[in-house]
Design a protein around this motif. Structure first.
Motif, PDB file in Angstrom:
ATOM      1  N   SER A 141       0.852  -1.181   0.000  1.00 36.14           N
ATOM      2  CA  SER A 141       0.000   0.000   0.000  1.00 36.14           C
ATOM      3  C   SER A 141       0.889   1.233   0.000  1.00 36.14           C
ATOM      4  O   SER A 141       1.877   1.316   0.738  1.00 36.14           O
ATOM      5  N   ASP A 233      -5.358   0.312   9.526  1.00 40.74           N
ATOM      6  CA  ASP A 233      -4.142   1.070   9.202  1.00 40.74           C
ATOM      7  C   ASP A 233      -3.805   1.107   7.716  1.00 40.74           C
ATOM      8  O   ASP A 233      -2.729   1.574   7.337  1.00 40.74           O
ATOM      9  N   GLU A 234      -4.689   0.599   6.851  1.00 40.75           N
ATOM     10  CA  GLU A 234      -4.423   0.651   5.399  1.00 40.75           C
ATOM     11  C   GLU A 234      -5.680   1.063   4.643  1.00 40.75           C
ATOM     12  O   GLU A 234      -6.098   0.409   3.690  1.00 40.75           O
ATOM     13  N   TYR A 237      -6.306   1.731   0.560  1.00 40.90           N
ATOM     14  CA  TYR A 237      -5.137   0.996   0.044  1.00 40.90           C
ATOM     15  C   TYR A 237      -4.852   1.576  -1.338  1.00 40.90           C
ATOM     16  O   TYR A 237      -5.697   1.535  -2.233  1.00 40.90           O
TER      17      TYR A 237
END
Length: 622
Positions: A141, A233-234, A237
């Motif tokens: 990512s 946390d992504e 993406y």
């Protein structure tokens, strides 16, 4: 007196226990950090005869990690045979193992305080984890550098004609459902999402995303892929993609003798036909055919008038023009003739006007040499392939590379010297063919006088004395005016012998036969060194055989009169060599027992596929 006993889930917990157990509830198991709490109820029993007094303030005290707390305290007095309960709650504040010691002050004379350890583990809350790959290769990512390996580099596509599609895999590596939003692209509009992924992925499940590149203009085109999701946390993406738009265009390539000729080449070569070699002035012209190929994606137009132009010595002429246009992946040919009338070295430049954007005109140099008439011209060949003077690269094709030869063995190669000139060729040195070194030796020299149009041969033997590659140089001195010292390199490799084994069914060097065993008396000697009299060992690995009627008694034969075998002639050997027909046979001249020249027979030679065997022909005398 009182007697305290503490139980969890109906199981007694020994005072002083330091190892939490699931069976008695002291092991609280796993709980999500900052999530749902876990509560255990413990029972205090009085199995004595007096009241049990819990004297602590509070009655149950915890020492250790603050993740545990007493949420319900027990009664302070427990009558005989009665009980009371208390509750401990586990609410982990951080990841990992957590423990606390439970302490209960009481009036039991031998178990005060009553202590035991409880424990539990804080775990992370289940969450999704997105992972994207292309061609089975991870795409991080935030990646901003497209690569071929993971398919983010789309390569080239022709504007308005072709498109390229890449498929990416999206997988949920987490422990709870992954939710995907609509995938969008930002950047050049040449890219489009042609297949959206499914919206929800269970843990371990995957889906695919298709992106198609359809260039609308030439040059580098780029975009960024954005995949909304619920990965903590992504999200989103993202990764970069790119491709190159190309415009259909022709691409010219010229070759000779199957080898490419670079545009602008000024150094003619024999290998690609731009060096026509040597001919005799006024003799038959030399011709070379060249190929024009179109490696592009649009028709190649040859625009010159004529299509192929020559500048330089007029001894070169185009005798067959190419055709135009040349379609993509197609080709055409043209022929140039070299027809010198005088001796000398001649050159010219070939020019092909065309619509290739960066190779117009396509040019290259050509050359040729003519010798005066009535001049000799030496040419050397191996295996029918010309060996150019000065050749320092031995090749098995023309016999200059002798390959691998076992130490103790040798290999012989024949070479031909031809006189392609119009006068006799004389080899002027003694010896006529000289070889440097000692492992290559001329075993059959050539003739020293070679008439015009004739040839002679010589043979060189390679006998390696040590293992490894050997190179030596051949020099042939002659009265050829421009190749008086004809030089080329030989090579060969000495290898250790790969000796065979008697009895392995293979006739190796030094063996006369090998019938697959080492027994004696079966036609092949036990050491495979000879074939026994009257036996024939014609097939490797197969048993040797005898032949009734060959005049040699061998194996199970009782007799053998050769052509005289008969089942009706008295005293003759039967046709199957199993015995003698009863009766007295008339003595034949020269076969009397003890007669001059008689005896039991004469010596004969038996030739098999594996060698020459000397044997005694035995004729039974009457």
């Amino acid at each position: 007196q009182p007697e305290i006993d503490v139980q969890g889930q109906g199981v007694s917990i020994p005072s002083g226990s330091t190892t939490p157990q699931a069976s008695d509830g002291t092991d609280f198991g796993s709980a999500v950090v900052m999530g749902m709490a876990v509560t255990r109820t413990f029972t205090i029993l009085n199995t004595g005869t007096d009241d049990l007094l819990l004297s602590g303030m509070p009655a149950v005290v915890l020492n250790g990690d603050p993740d545990f707390s007493v949420t319900v305290q027990p009664s302070s007095t427990v009558a005989p045979a009665a009980s009371t309960t208390f509750e401990i709650t586990f609410t982990p504040q951080s990841l990992g193992a957590r423990t606390v010691t439970v302490q209960i002050e009481n009036n039991d004379p031998d178990e005060s305080p009553y202590t035991f350890v409880v424990g539990g583990a804080g775990t992370a809350a289940p969450e999704p984890e997105i992972d994207v790959t292309g061609n089975g290769t991870p795409i991080p990512s935030g990646s901003t550098v497209p690569t071929i390996d993971n398919g983010t580099e789309f390569g080239k596509a022709e504007v308005g004609t072709t498109s390229v599609t890449r498929t990416y895999a999206i997988q949920n590596l987490g422990s709870t459902a992954l939710t995907l939003g609509t995938v969008t692209l930002s950047g050049d509009a040449d890219f489009a999402v042609t297949s959206q992924p499914q919206a929800t992925l269970a843990p371990g499940e995957s889906t695919t995303l298709d992106v198609t590149f359809t260039p609308m203009m030439a040059g580098l085109r780029a975009a960024t892929v954005e995949i909304p999701n619920n990965d903590a946390d992504e999200n989103p993406y993202t990764f970069a993609i790119q491709g190159t738009g190309t415009v259909a265009a022709p691409e010219i390539e010229v070759s000779g003798l199957g080898q490419p000729i670079a545009s602008g080449s000024t150094m003619p070569e024999v290998g690609n036909g731009t060096d026509f070699g040597t001919t005799t002035a006024g003799s038959m012209p030399l011709t070379r055919t060249f190929t024009i190929a179109n490696q592009g994606t649009a028709p190649l137009n040859l625009t010159g008038m004529p299509l192929v132009e020559l500048s330089g010595d007029p001894v070169f002429t185009v005798t067959a023009e190419p055709t135009t246009p040349v379609q993509p992946t197609g080709s055409t040919t043209f022929v140039i003739e070299f027809a010198p009338t005088d001796a000398g070295t001649f050159s010219a430049t070939v020019s092909i006007a065309n619509d290739d954007a960066d190779e117009n005109p396509y040019t290259f140099a050509i050359t040729g040499t003519a010798t005066a008439s009535n001049q000799p011209e030496i040419a050397v060949a191996g295996n029918g392939i010309e060996i150019v003077s000065g050749d320092s690269t031995p090749d098995a094709a023309d016999g200059t590379d002798f390959g691998e030869v076992e130490l103790g063995s040798s290999r012989v190669q024949s070479f031909t010297i031809s006189n392609t000139g119009s006068a006799p060729l004389t080899l002027t040195a003694d010896p006529p063919v000289a070889v440097t070194g000692t492992e290559f030796v001329v075993v059959t020299p050539p003739q020293t006088q070679i008439a015009a149009g004739e040839s002679t041969t010589f043979q060189i033997e390679f006998t390696p004395v040590t293992a490894g590659r050997v190179t030596e140089t051949v020099t042939i001195e002659s009265d050829d005016s421009d190749e008086g010292s004809y030089v080329f390199t030989l090579a060969g490799t000495g290898v250790e012998p790969q000796g065979g084994t008697c009895g392995d069914g293979v006739v190796d060097a030094g063996e006369a036969c090998d019938d697959g065993n080492t027994a004696s008396g079966d036609g092949c000697a036990g050491d495979c060194s000879a074939i026994d009299d009257g036996w024939y060992c014609e097939i490797e690995g197969m048993a040797c055989t005898t032949s009734c009627g060959d005049g040699i008694v061998a194996g199970s034969e009782v007799c053998d009169d050769g052509a005289g075998n008969s089942d009706t002639q008295a005293g003759a050997c039967r046709s199957d060599c199993s015995g003698v027909v009863p009766g007295q046979k008339k003595e034949e001249p020269g076969c009397g027992c003890g007669a001059a020249g008689g005896g039991s027979g004469g010596w004969v030679f038996a030739l098999s596929a594996f060698g020459l065997a000397l044997s005694r022909r035995r004729r039974r005398c009457p």
